[in-house]
Design a protein around this motif. Sequence first.
Motif, short mmCIF file in Angstrom:
data_model
loop_
_atom_site.label_atom_id
_atom_site.label_comp_id
_atom_site.label_asym_id
_atom_site.label_seq_id
_atom_site.Cartn_x
_atom_site.Cartn_y
_atom_site.Cartn_z
N LEU A 118 -5.76 -6.02 7.60
CA LEU A 118 -6.37 -6.53 6.73
C LEU A 118 -6.68 -7.11 5.97
CD1 LEU A 118 -9.34 -7.19 6.68
CD2 LEU A 118 -10.46 -4.92 5.44
N ALA A 119 -5.52 -7.07 4.87
CA ALA A 119 -5.25 -7.37 3.64
C ALA A 119 -4.53 -8.99 3.58
CB ALA A 119 -4.24 -6.48 2.61
N SER A 120 -3.12 -8.99 4.39
CA SER A 120 -1.90 -9.62 4.63
C SER A 120 -3.17 -10.93 5.37
CB SER A 120 -1.44 -9.52 5.88
OG SER A 120 -0.91 -8.48 5.93
N GLY A 121 -4.49 -10.20 6.62
CA GLY A 121 -4.81 -11.33 7.09
C GLY A 121 -5.91 -12.19 6.43
N MET A 122 -6.50 -11.26 5.18
CA MET A 122 -7.33 -12.30 4.65
C MET A 122 -6.31 -13.26 3.39
SD MET A 122 -10.56 -12.08 5.28
CE MET A 122 -9.60 -11.73 6.53
N ALA A 123 -4.69 -12.96 3.41
CA ALA A 123 -3.58 -13.87 2.25
C ALA A 123 -4.04 -14.73 3.12
CB ALA A 123 -2.38 -12.52 2.00
N PHE A 124 -3.17 -14.82 4.12
CA PHE A 124 -3.33 -15.34 5.57
C PHE A 124 -4.16 -17.13 5.40
CE2 PHE A 124 -2.24 -18.14 9.05
CZ PHE A 124 -1.02 -18.96 8.58
N ARG A 125 -5.52 -16.70 4.86
CA ARG A 125 -6.49 -17.68 5.39
C ARG A 125 -7.27 -17.30 4.35
NH1 ARG A 125 -6.42 -13.60 9.95
NH2 ARG A 125 -6.43 -14.84 11.91
N LEU A 126 -7.84 -16.71 2.84
CA LEU A 126 -8.00 -17.76 1.92
C LEU A 126 -7.45 -18.89 0.90
CD1 LEU A 126 -9.48 -14.12 0.54
CD2 LEU A 126 -10.52 -16.24 1.68
N SER A 127 -7.96 -19.16 -0.20
CA SER A 127 -7.30 -20.46 -0.46
C SER A 127 -7.07 -19.30 -1.75
CB SER A 127 -8.26 -21.35 -1.01
OG SER A 127 -9.08 -20.34 -2.41
N PRO A 128 -5.45 -20.96 -1.67
CA PRO A 128 -4.42 -19.29 -3.40
C PRO A 128 -5.29 -19.52 -4.52
CG PRO A 128 -3.44 -21.04 -2.17
CD PRO A 128 -4.94 -21.27 -1.80
N GLU A 129 -7.29 -20.00 -4.74
CA GLU A 129 -8.31 -19.95 -5.76
C GLU A 129 -8.49 -18.70 -5.73
OE1 GLU A 129 -8.08 -22.45 -4.11
OE2 GLU A 129 -6.99 -23.76 -5.37
N LEU A 130 -8.24 -17.85 -4.69
CA LEU A 130 -8.81 -15.93 -4.96
C LEU A 130 -7.39 -15.82 -3.97
CD1 LEU A 130 -11.36 -14.79 -4.95
CD2 LEU A 130 -11.69 -14.99 -2.46
N ARG A 131 -7.29 -15.28 -5.26
CA ARG A 131 -5.77 -13.99 -5.13
C ARG A 131 -6.13 -12.69 -3.62
NH1 ARG A 131 -3.39 -13.86 -10.92
NH2 ARG A 131 -5.55 -13.32 -11.55
N VAL A 132 -4.95 -12.23 -3.48
CA VAL A 132 -5.65 -11.21 -2.25
C VAL A 132 -4.62 -9.86 -3.12
CG1 VAL A 132 -5.19 -10.46 0.17
CG2 VAL A 132 -5.96 -12.80 -0.31
N VAL A 133 -4.61 -8.79 -2.93
CA VAL A 133 -4.15 -7.65 -3.78
C VAL A 133 -3.86 -6.98 -2.60
CG1 VAL A 133 -4.70 -5.93 -5.24
CG2 VAL A 133 -4.85 -7.37 -5.80
N ALA A 134 -3.28 -6.20 -2.15
CA ALA A 134 -3.47 -5.26 -1.15
C ALA A 134 -2.55 -3.97 -1.73
CB ALA A 134 -2.48 -5.46 -0.21
N MET A 135 -3.40 -2.57 -1.47
CA MET A 135 -3.16 -1.92 -1.81
C MET A 135 -2.62 -0.34 -0.87
SD MET A 135 -7.04 -0.96 -3.77
CE MET A 135 -6.21 1.00 -3.86
N ASP A 136 -1.62 -0.27 -0.80
CA ASP A 136 -1.28 1.21 0.23
C ASP A 136 0.64 1.50 -0.43
OD1 ASP A 136 1.04 1.58 2.70
OD2 ASP A 136 -1.17 1.71 3.40
N ALA A 137 0.84 2.54 0.59
CA ALA A 137 2.45 2.69 -0.38
C ALA A 137 3.24 2.40 0.10
CB ALA A 137 2.46 4.30 -0.38
N ARG A 138 3.22 1.08 0.97
CA ARG A 138 4.04 0.67 1.61
C ARG A 138 4.33 -0.62 0.78
NH1 ARG A 138 3.55 -0.09 7.01
NH2 ARG A 138 1.34 0.94 6.89
N TRP A 139 3.65 -0.90 -0.53
CA TRP A 139 4.14 -2.24 -0.93
C TRP A 139 4.11 -2.14 -1.78
CZ3 TRP A 139 2.61 -5.88 1.81
CH2 TRP A 139 2.03 -6.31 2.66
N ARG A 140 5.20 -0.42 -2.45
CA ARG A 140 6.19 -0.77 -3.13
C ARG A 140 8.01 -0.98 -2.63
NH1 ARG A 140 8.42 4.96 -3.16
NH2 ARG A 140 8.11 5.55 -1.21
N PHE A 141 7.51 -1.22 -1.75
CA PHE A 141 9.29 -1.22 -1.49
C PHE A 141 9.30 -3.00 -0.81
CE2 PHE A 141 8.13 2.82 1.57
CZ PHE A 141 9.09 3.89 0.56
N PHE A 142 8.59 -3.82 -1.56
CA PHE A 142 8.23 -5.08 -1.44
C PHE A 142 8.85 -5.30 -2.58
CE2 PHE A 142 6.05 -4.70 2.52
CZ PHE A 142 6.58 -5.40 3.24
N THR A 143 8.67 -6.91 -2.97
CA THR A 143 9.02 -7.62 -4.32
C THR A 143 8.38 -8.20 -4.71
OG1 THR A 143 11.07 -8.79 -3.51
CG2 THR A 143 11.98 -7.36 -4.38
#
Length: 484
Positions: free
Chosen positions: A387-412
Amino acid sequence: MTPWLVALVVLTALRFVLAAILPLSPDEAYYWVWSRNLQPGYLDHPPMVAFFIWLGTLPLGDTALGVRLLGPVSLFVGSLMLARAAEDLFPGRGAGPWAAALMNATLFAALGAVTMTPDTPLLFFWVATLWAVARAHRSGDARWWLAAGVFAGGALLSKYTAALLGFGLVLWLLLLPEARRWLIRWQLWAGGALALALFVPVIFWNAAHEWASFAKQGGRTAVGSAGQSLRWLGELLFGQVALVTPLVFLLCLGGCFMAMRQVWRAGNAGAGLLLALILPGAALFLWQALGSRVQGNWPAILYPSAAIAAATLLPAAWLRWRIPALALGFAMAGAAYLQATAAPLPLPRRQDPTLARLGGWDGLAADLAEAGRREGAGFVAAEEYGLASGMAFRLSPELRVVAMDARWRFFTLPAPPENTAGLLIRSERRGEGPPLWPGATPIEGEAGRLIRTRRGQQAEAYRLFRVTTAPGLPPSAVLPQPGR
């Protein structure tokens, strides 16, 4: 151009159109995020799907077709390779086009060609490896093993189930007398070394990240109650019949049986290669189904070899079923394409996977953006990674998207800015438990509820919460967005 090649070109052109107009699924959007944060590995899979998407978006940008560009391309090239492999393993039978046609008539291929998941590169590199080994088998030229090693390495970089490819090839080399001759050729061993060398970055990534990906994918068991095991086995069987399409599935089963006869009676090395790439995987998936649900797409790697067996080894009495099998398979694929694009049947979510996975995302993003403006939100957050990724792909950059999940600690990826007000969107399917975000306050009434719909048919309902960033949040990250 031969008629079958013309048909393949036309089919590929149709798949390009569908890849451009179908909305991205949550998983595809998630893999798009990977492509904006390239790494040697990820929690869920090796990185090849991210590189496929990155290559597609280079010329076409962050669009649906850009994300999926290499899907139709890889299946087109893979079909040519599969046809050539059939000719090399069983020369003179003219069955290569039939093998490619049977593979393309499955729903695996129909859906895989217009979506982008790790199975897309895996299937391509699996078929490419089979093609290179078949070339070596027919020509006697050991240099083809170097190509096979590179392609097998690509498969390992796509999905961990590619280990079955290496296991099957080792079985073939050890058990078939005609194949053992390759064991004294240095090119075979060099090809194996190339495959492992390509996989080394994934090993290093896991070593640096608590072996997280290996642990996640290697932790599957085959321990379940008798009732659960029977249900999961039934789901696996009926899922394969549906995804391969009934008549193609029947032909593939018959082809596998005939391959066993060929190996048992004559030690046929070509038939043995096909079985070596089918039976270990089939046994593994059956074993897994005893203790957990096997996703229907996982066994897709078994069917290129099964399609060759069906096209080359079945007796003449079975051959009259090839055209009906193709007709039924392409009709089922056409029905799935039509429902996904136009939804002529008003089916509920449970009966329509295209509604559940693809329906109404643009409308939901527009509604969420409007809610963000109304609430003065600086960001929107979601607990589900898709859901977070789908909204990040579709929403304009003015509205940032924050994803909450332990998996995101493996990203930079950057952490959310502190002391910023935002909205949390949460699917009602998650139940009535409290949100993960500390201090989340529900928005009451209709203003706090969004519905994802397609042509009036409800796909999913969501609740909105007011949230504020602060120190001590659970693992979370600001996702990349097109244009930023």
